[in-house]
Design a protein around this motif. Structure first.
Motif, PDB file in Angstrom:
ATOM      1  N   ASP A 196       8.744   1.789  11.383  1.00 44.13           N
ATOM      2  CA  ASP A 196      10.069   2.375  11.608  1.00 44.13           C
ATOM      3  C   ASP A 196      11.045   1.394  12.274  1.00 44.13           C
ATOM      4  O   ASP A 196      12.258   1.521  12.109  1.00 44.13           O
ATOM      5  CB  ASP A 196       9.950   3.660  12.436  1.00 44.13           C
ATOM      6  CG  ASP A 196       9.551   4.852  11.570  1.00 44.13           C
ATOM      7  OD1 ASP A 196       9.987   4.920  10.407  1.00 44.13           O
ATOM      8  OD2 ASP A 196       8.804   5.720  12.073  1.00 44.13           O
ATOM      9  N   ASP A 199       4.343   6.901  16.865  1.00 48.48           N
ATOM     10  CA  ASP A 199       3.619   7.521  15.762  1.00 48.48           C
ATOM     11  C   ASP A 199       2.119   7.388  16.013  1.00 48.48           C
ATOM     12  O   ASP A 199       1.670   6.342  16.459  1.00 48.48           O
ATOM     13  CB  ASP A 199       3.958   6.780  14.463  1.00 48.48           C
ATOM     14  CG  ASP A 199       4.160   7.734  13.310  1.00 48.48           C
ATOM     15  OD1 ASP A 199       3.479   8.769  13.275  1.00 48.48           O
ATOM     16  OD2 ASP A 199       4.982   7.426  12.431  1.00 48.48           O
ATOM     17  N   ASP A 220      14.863   6.895  11.037  1.00 46.79           N
ATOM     18  CA  ASP A 220      13.481   6.496  11.282  1.00 46.79           C
ATOM     19  C   ASP A 220      13.144   6.317  12.759  1.00 46.79           C
ATOM     20  O   ASP A 220      11.990   6.462  13.142  1.00 46.79           O
ATOM     21  CB  ASP A 220      13.193   5.184  10.549  1.00 46.79           C
ATOM     22  CG  ASP A 220      13.236   5.375   9.055  1.00 46.79           C
ATOM     23  OD1 ASP A 220      12.328   6.027   8.530  1.00 46.79           O
ATOM     24  OD2 ASP A 220      14.206   4.919   8.422  1.00 46.79           O
TER      25      ASP A 220
HETATM   26 CO    CO Z   1       7.896   7.539  11.778  1.00 53.40          CO
END
Ligand code: CO
Ligand code: CO
Length: 305
Positions: free
Chosen positions: A48, A25, A8
């Motif tokens: 994550d 992200d 992740d």
């Molecule tokens: Co991610």
């Protein structure tokens, strides 16, 4: 930790057993309201870090915004959503970068920390472990319906509450438990992410359809064909790695392939720890479910029963 296990986030040991965790992200709006978009994007970006078994320490904004937007009404509200969610995570957003772009996009780059012993890769599952999922499924389907104006105000509220539910809270309950692996359920859907965990460990995951937590209306909408294109891609991608059951309704399978935004944590842990975890989560007011178990390797990575 490198690229070999598609984990992740990136983990870098800085000194002794202290590790830094890096993740980034961002994505275009999945809801109309700019404040809700900010909340959801930040929740997703922070996820994550928790999926790696760490806690965030700082974050930076990443923002793309059309030049002709009303910055007071839209830009400011997106950033307020992000900042409020960061505050819930116990951190400040200490800066960031914005550029002009035709389609708005927002998210965070986040730094977290953890002791090496606390880091949870997605590949540590053991035969006999139970699978635990901390959020309801179907957010891709409901988001698609929402964009088409097919969701009631109550279901929209439930959707936004789920998408912006911070994975900090289920993560906080794992301390001292025998947790072997974790990931967060995102774009590849439940089955895609479960398969990644199973394959990294060289095992097979059994998932029990009747135990899956589902968002309201997800079954009905999937039955009506309100399914994002990504769900079909995810299904194709799992060809030969997954076995369903003739007796299960197709729409339930669709939900298991539904790409999730800001999904829940998927843990594997010993049965004793799972029992204790469920107890702790109940006291904390969190709805988490045991959805399956880890088996020795079979000819597929995931079975839906
Ligand atoms: Co991610
Ligand atoms: Co993830």
């Amino acid at each position: 930790m490198g690229f070999d296990s598609s984990d992740d986030a990136a983990v870098y040991r800085i000194e002794g057993d202290l590790c830094l965790i890096h993740t980034v992200d961002f994505f275009p709006p999945i809801v109309d309201d700019p404040y809700e978009f900010g909340l959801i994007a930040a929740t997703n970006s922070l996820s994550d870090i928790y999926a790696m078994g760490g806690r965030p320490i700082s974050a930076l904004n990443l923002l793309c915004i059309p030049g002709d937007f009303d910055h007071e009404k839209i830009t400011r509200r997106i950033l307020e959503g992000g900042s409020d969610k960061a505050a819930e995570a116990g951190i400040n957003i200490s800066g960031g970068h914005s550029i002009e772009d035709d389609e708005p996009k927002y998210g965070l780059s986040v730094v977290g920390i953890a002791r090496e012993s606390e880091i949870l890769s997605n590949g540590g599952a053991r035969v006999g472990d139970l699978l635990i999922l901390t959020k309801a499924l179907g957010s891709g389907i409901l988001t698609t319906a929402d964009k088409a104006g097919l969701l009631s105000p109550a279901d929209h509220t439930t959707l936004v509450a789920t998408l912006s539910a911070l994975n900090r809270w289920p993560y906080e309950q794992i301390k001292d438990l025998d947790v072997s692996a974790c990931t967060d359920v995102t774009g590849f859907g439940l089955i895609g992410h479960a398969a990644e965990m199973a394959e990294t460990a060289g095992l097979t995951f059994y998932i029990h359809a009747e135990k899956l937590p589902l968002l309201p209306q997800s079954i009905e909408l999937a039955r009506d064909g309100i399914i994002p294109a990504g769900a079909y891609k995810n299904r194709d991608f799992m060809c030969g790695r997954y076995l369903g059951s003739e007796s299960l309704p197709l729409e339930l399978e669709d939900i298991c392939f539904d790409p999730q935004t800001s999904g829940g944590l998927l843990y594997t842990m010993s049965p004793d720890s799972a029992e204790e975890y469920l107890k702790r989560c109940k006291i904390a007011g969190l709805d988490v479910r045991v959805i399956g178990e880890v088996k020795a390797q079979e000819n597929v990575s995931v079975r839906l029963l």
